[in-house]
Design a protein around this motif. Sequence first.
Motif, short mmCIF file in Angstrom:
data_model
loop_
_atom_site.label_atom_id
_atom_site.label_comp_id
_atom_site.label_asym_id
_atom_site.label_seq_id
_atom_site.Cartn_x
_atom_site.Cartn_y
_atom_site.Cartn_z
N LEU A 87 0.83 -1.21 0.00
CA LEU A 87 0.00 0.00 0.00
C LEU A 87 0.87 1.26 0.00
CD1 LEU A 87 -2.84 1.20 0.12
CD2 LEU A 87 -2.68 1.09 2.62
N ARG A 88 1.96 1.24 0.77
CA ARG A 88 2.86 2.39 0.80
C ARG A 88 3.48 2.63 -0.57
NH1 ARG A 88 7.79 3.71 0.54
NH2 ARG A 88 8.56 1.58 0.40
N GLN A 89 3.95 1.55 -1.20
CA GLN A 89 4.54 1.68 -2.54
C GLN A 89 3.50 2.15 -3.55
OE1 GLN A 89 6.32 -2.08 -3.46
NE2 GLN A 89 8.10 -1.74 -2.12
N HIS A 90 2.28 1.63 -3.40
CA HIS A 90 1.20 2.05 -4.31
C HIS A 90 0.93 3.54 -4.18
CE1 HIS A 90 -3.04 2.83 -5.29
NE2 HIS A 90 -2.83 2.00 -6.29
N ASN A 91 0.85 4.02 -2.93
CA ASN A 91 0.58 5.45 -2.70
C ASN A 91 1.74 6.31 -3.21
OD1 ASN A 91 -1.89 4.93 -1.56
ND2 ASN A 91 -1.12 4.89 0.54
N ALA A 92 2.97 5.86 -2.99
CA ALA A 92 4.13 6.62 -3.49
C ALA A 92 4.12 6.67 -5.01
CB ALA A 92 5.42 6.00 -2.97
N THR A 93 3.83 5.56 -5.64
CA THR A 93 3.77 5.52 -7.10
C THR A 93 2.63 6.38 -7.62
OG1 THR A 93 4.66 3.27 -7.06
CG2 THR A 93 3.62 3.98 -9.09
N ALA A 94 1.49 6.32 -6.95
CA ALA A 94 0.34 7.15 -7.36
C ALA A 94 0.68 8.63 -7.24
CB ALA A 94 -0.89 6.80 -6.52
N GLU A 95 1.40 9.01 -6.19
CA GLU A 95 1.80 10.41 -6.02
C GLU A 95 2.75 10.84 -7.14
OE1 GLU A 95 1.96 14.17 -4.69
OE2 GLU A 95 0.63 12.60 -3.94
N GLN A 99 2.13 13.69 -9.97
CA GLN A 99 3.06 14.79 -10.24
C GLN A 99 3.40 14.85 -11.73
OE1 GLN A 99 6.34 13.90 -7.65
NE2 GLN A 99 5.34 14.75 -5.83
N VAL A 100 3.62 13.68 -12.33
CA VAL A 100 3.93 13.65 -13.76
C VAL A 100 2.75 14.16 -14.58
CG1 VAL A 100 4.39 12.07 -15.70
CG2 VAL A 100 5.66 11.82 -13.57
N ILE A 101 1.54 13.77 -14.21
CA ILE A 101 0.34 14.23 -14.92
C ILE A 101 0.20 15.73 -14.78
CG2 ILE A 101 -2.18 14.17 -14.86
CD1 ILE A 101 -1.96 11.16 -14.21
N LYS A 102 0.42 16.25 -13.57
CA LYS A 102 0.31 17.69 -13.34
C LYS A 102 1.35 18.44 -14.18
CE LYS A 102 0.20 21.16 -9.68
NZ LYS A 102 0.40 21.42 -8.26
N ALA A 103 2.60 17.93 -14.17
CA ALA A 103 3.66 18.58 -14.97
C ALA A 103 3.30 18.53 -16.46
CB ALA A 103 5.00 17.88 -14.73
#
Length: 179
Positions: A87-95, A99-103
Amino acid sequence: MITIASPDISGVPAEFVKYFVMMCMAGAGMWYAHKRGMQANGTKSDPVSIAQPLDVRTVPDHAIKGDTREELKSLDEKITASARENLRQHNATAERINQVIKAGEERMSTFLNALHAMESRMTTATLKEIKDIHERLNPVAEKVQGHHESIKHLNTRVAELWTWICKIFDQLPLLKKSK
């Protein structure tokens, strides 16, 4: 016809050799099947020989519960820890993906603004150039229109002069005699 005394086998037809080899292979297969059949645990009178009966347990043996509770507990803790890490890795990857989508959206917005500004500049420059061309061509068009009127007047004048020349030519007596 095959001659036995001949040491040369060139006279033997190929079909005979082919069929002879096939018969030898079939005989070898039958001999091998017979040999394997004789090695089985049965006899002629009792081909299916089961020397000992199957072991049938009247009471099933279950796992010992006392020893496995600690193992199950540690396994449950490992699975829970693994799920948390996942779950932690999933949340980090989602974040990172957000960020990439926003950029990407910011970059797309910048590109669209730049394209819009370029389009505005090009439209302004094109309209200015068209206006300049129009201002340069208007006087030329007016002069052409004036010349057109002059040409019409001159055509009329030339026609009148031609008529006048023809009348004068008809009145000359010397030229009529030479015709």
